[in-house]
Design an enzyme around this catalytic site. Structure first.
Site, PDB file in Angstrom:
ATOM      1  N   ASP A 183     -22.646  -6.051 -21.053  1.00 25.26           N
ATOM      2  CA  ASP A 183     -21.276  -6.463 -21.350  1.00 25.26           C
ATOM      3  C   ASP A 183     -21.249  -7.821 -22.048  1.00 25.26           C
ATOM      4  O   ASP A 183     -21.941  -8.768 -21.651  1.00 25.26           O
ATOM      5  CB  ASP A 183     -20.489  -6.538 -20.040  1.00 25.26           C
ATOM      6  CG  ASP A 183     -19.073  -7.048 -20.230  1.00 25.26           C
ATOM      7  OD1 ASP A 183     -18.288  -6.371 -20.908  1.00 25.26           O
ATOM      8  OD2 ASP A 183     -18.769  -8.147 -19.710  1.00 25.26           O
ATOM      9  N   GLU A 222     -22.619  -4.879 -26.044  1.00 25.62           N
ATOM     10  CA  GLU A 222     -21.291  -5.233 -26.538  1.00 25.62           C
ATOM     11  C   GLU A 222     -21.418  -6.656 -27.065  1.00 25.62           C
ATOM     12  O   GLU A 222     -21.799  -7.560 -26.327  1.00 25.62           O
ATOM     13  CB  GLU A 222     -20.235  -5.183 -25.443  1.00 25.62           C
ATOM     14  CG  GLU A 222     -18.860  -5.550 -25.987  1.00 25.62           C
ATOM     15  CD  GLU A 222     -17.838  -5.868 -24.903  1.00 25.62           C
ATOM     16  OE1 GLU A 222     -16.632  -5.738 -25.181  1.00 25.62           O
ATOM     17  OE2 GLU A 222     -18.240  -6.263 -23.794  1.00 25.62           O
TER      18      GLU A 222
END
Length: 607
Positions: A258, A293
């Site tokens: 993330d 990401e």
């Protein structure tokens, strides 16, 4: 298989060794089922106690000098949430699938899901019941939103504070293993989303006894994690071991990291590269896929070696292609969508080269973004039309299909599912689920109030967050509204079959060519009305022409080659609204000296 990690308890045949890295404290105790044992200080801030009386299933805590009781930061399970005691877990498990090595990246079609909202029960075991549906559809990998133990009864998962413990609201660790095993039985990989850029706001006791944060670095959540200051070696090892733990103990096939743009590290090697290298050394004989990401669009993290294998990370979620798709399908231009108004050219560039922004200034950010990416193979990018962020970052958490043309959705699905990039669906997309997916969390009274305010401030430049009917992210009703209603799936049977046909075409016609995909393989034409891209995949040519408008468009389309797929209406000199045409091999859709400047025409195609 039993644990053999630096962090967390080590269960031996006749004892358990408890360890805690607490350099800010000179003495500690471990409390096990109400009994206490002194821990011996070791070098480098470690404290250790070997307890013969401890057994799997026992509950334990560490006691700081001031009497504060804290869970193990590497707890394997928290049956009573983040402030409760940690449970000793024996990870022995009888795997039914013994020789699973994963699947090659070119075969991957990802399905992102939130365990708590995927089914009514919201558990690992109930998710198993839906695996046959996913297998029949053509899904080859499920990606679980973060599992790390978080405070409260429901959460997206990004507020986790105990990264080794699957959250108890979803079931026990052995239940998660059963889900992974059942997926592997069906040829489906399992990825998990991990968060190494911050800890959640409630239940993180680490700062009270260890230098986990670094004041020199800031993130959207406060001080950055200490990846390059004094004591950083242990912080680095904590997250690297965590990655290996998920992949080894639970036999996950990959990780999605993330918001890596928020991971600050001035040392060499950067923590991201050391983590990736460590993971690949730990599992040399398995297909392990590492996904990013990265808002900064840093193509360096996706670099390939001379043999075309990832040096560090396998692929990145490509938000650029989502944003361009979204503008084309919805006409929305607020917020960051304002930078994707030229969606025809932007979709073409994203498909052919990866990023839309490769060093250009992005108005929404107020600065340049990205680096050149055309030299990367198409499979370095994951394309999608929805994910948890892009739905949840809307005030109502509404999906596109709830208010926009199904024909537009089908056209865009045909593009991203048949492109050489790796496709990703969000749960329920395949049958047109209209249930929203708003942000939700349960942090306690004081923090819930801050969460409501922070959510509005964070997304203040997007419309609707001040509306009176905007869902309260901390309400259980908001969480319940996000659960898929599988009883409605029958109504979306036709769309589900459409998705299935596209994935069959992908598997049979495109996947065999992807091993030949190299950097600089894609070429796109700039144009406001049409998306036109051609890829060279070894000796084959894959070509796309798409009209993502509500008007027919003039275009010269040669007839040679094999037609792979068409949707909508098309002739030799025009292409209808919301129509997609794919061709394979000798030049189909490759405009050989024909009309290279498409023009809108008044003639409308039949439905």
């Amino acid at each position: 298989m039993q644990d053999s990690f630096t962090f967390g308890p080590d269960i031996k045949a006749h004892s358990v060794i408890f360890r805690l890295w607490a350099p800010l404290r000179d003495r500690l105790k471990v409390s096990i089922e109400g009994q206490e044992w002194e821990m011996r200080p070791q070098q480098d801030g470690w404290h250790v106690a070997e307890v013969a009386e401890a057994r799997p299933g026992d509950l334990y805590k560490f006691i700081l000098p001031d009497g504060t009781e804290v869970p193990d930061p590497a707890s394997r399970f928290q049956p009573n949430d983040v402030h409760g005691a940690s449970e000793l877990i024996d990870h022995a498990f009888e795997w039914r699938v013994q020789h699973w090595r994963g699947r090659p990246w070119e075969e991957i079609v990802i399905y992102e899901l939130h365990v708590g909202a995927f089914t009514e029960a919201g558990t690992f075991l109930s998710a198993i019941e839906k695996l046959d549906h996913l297998q029949g559809l053509g899904i080859t990998a499920i990606q679980l939103m973060p599992l790390s133990d978080f405070p409260g009864r429901y959460n997206w998962g990004y507020d986790g504070v105990l990264p080794y413990a699957p959250d108890s609201s979803y079931g026990r660790p052995e239940d998660l293993k059963m889900l992974v095993d059942a997926a592997h039985e069906r040829g489906i990989c399992v990825f998990v989303d991990v968060v190494y850029n911050h800890f959640g706001p409630d239940g993180n006791y680490l700062p009270t006894y260890a230098p986990i944060f670094n004041e020199r670095h800031k993130s959207p959540w406060g001080n950055g994690l200490n990846y390059d200051g004094e004591g950083s070696r242990f912080v680095r090892d904590f997250v690297i071991e965590n990655a290996i733990y998920w992949l080894g103990i639970f036999r996950m096939d990959g990780l999605r990291l993330d918001a890596v743009h928020a991971i600050k590290d001035d040392s060499d090697p950067h923590i991201l590269k050391e983590l990736a290298d460590s993971v690949r050394r730990a599992f040399p004989d398995r297909h392990i896929h590492l996904i990013l990401e990265n808002e900064d669009n840093n193509s360096d993290l996706l670099a390939r070696d001379p043999h075309g294998k990832p040096r560090h990370f396998t692929a990145q979620w490509n938000d650029d292609i989502h944003h361009a798709f979204h503008v084309a399908a919805t006409g929305e231009t607020f917020g960051y969508y304002q930078d994707y108004l030229d969606h025809g050219s932007h979709i073409g560039r994203a498909l052919a080269e990866g990023f839309v922004f490769q060093g250009e200034r992005m108005g929404y950010r107020g600065r340049t973004r990205g680096s050149p990416s055309a030299g990367l193979p198409p499979m370095a990018f994951i394309s999608f039309i929805q994910n948890h962020d892009q739905i949840g970052n809307r005030a109502m958490g509404d999906r596109m299909v709830a208010s926009h043309s199904i024909e537009a959705m089908k056209a865009i699905a045909a593009i991203y599912l048949l492109s050489p990039q790796i496709p990703m669906l969000f749960m329920g997309e395949e049958w047109g689920a209209t249930t929203p997916f708003p942000f939700f969390c349960d942090l306690g009274k004081e923090l819930n109030s801050k969460a409501r305010l922070g959510r509005k401030e964070e997304l203040s430049r997007l419309p609707g967050f001040d509306a009176e009917d905007a869902p309260d992210p901390t309400s259980e009703a908001t969480f319940q509204s996000a659960k898929l209603r599988w009883g409605q799936a029958e109504q979306g049977k036709a769309l589900n079959e459409y998705y299935g046909r596209l994935m069959t075409l992908r598997r049979e016609k495109i996947v065999p060519l992807l091993k030949c995909a190299q950097g600089y393989s894609g070429v796109h034409e700039k144009g406001e009305l049409l998306v036109r891209v051609t890829w060279r995949l070894g000796q084959a040519t894959l070509a796309l022409a798409a009209n993502l408008t509500d008007k027919a468009v003039a275009i010269a389309i040669p007839s040679e080659g094999q037609t792979l797929f068409t949707s909508g209406t098309i002739s030799s000199d025009w292409i209808g609204p919301w129509t997609v045409a794919w061709g394979l091999s000798s030049g189909i859709l490759d405009d050989q000296g024909g009309n290279r400047h498409a023009q809108s025409v008044s003639r409308r195609s039949s439905a």
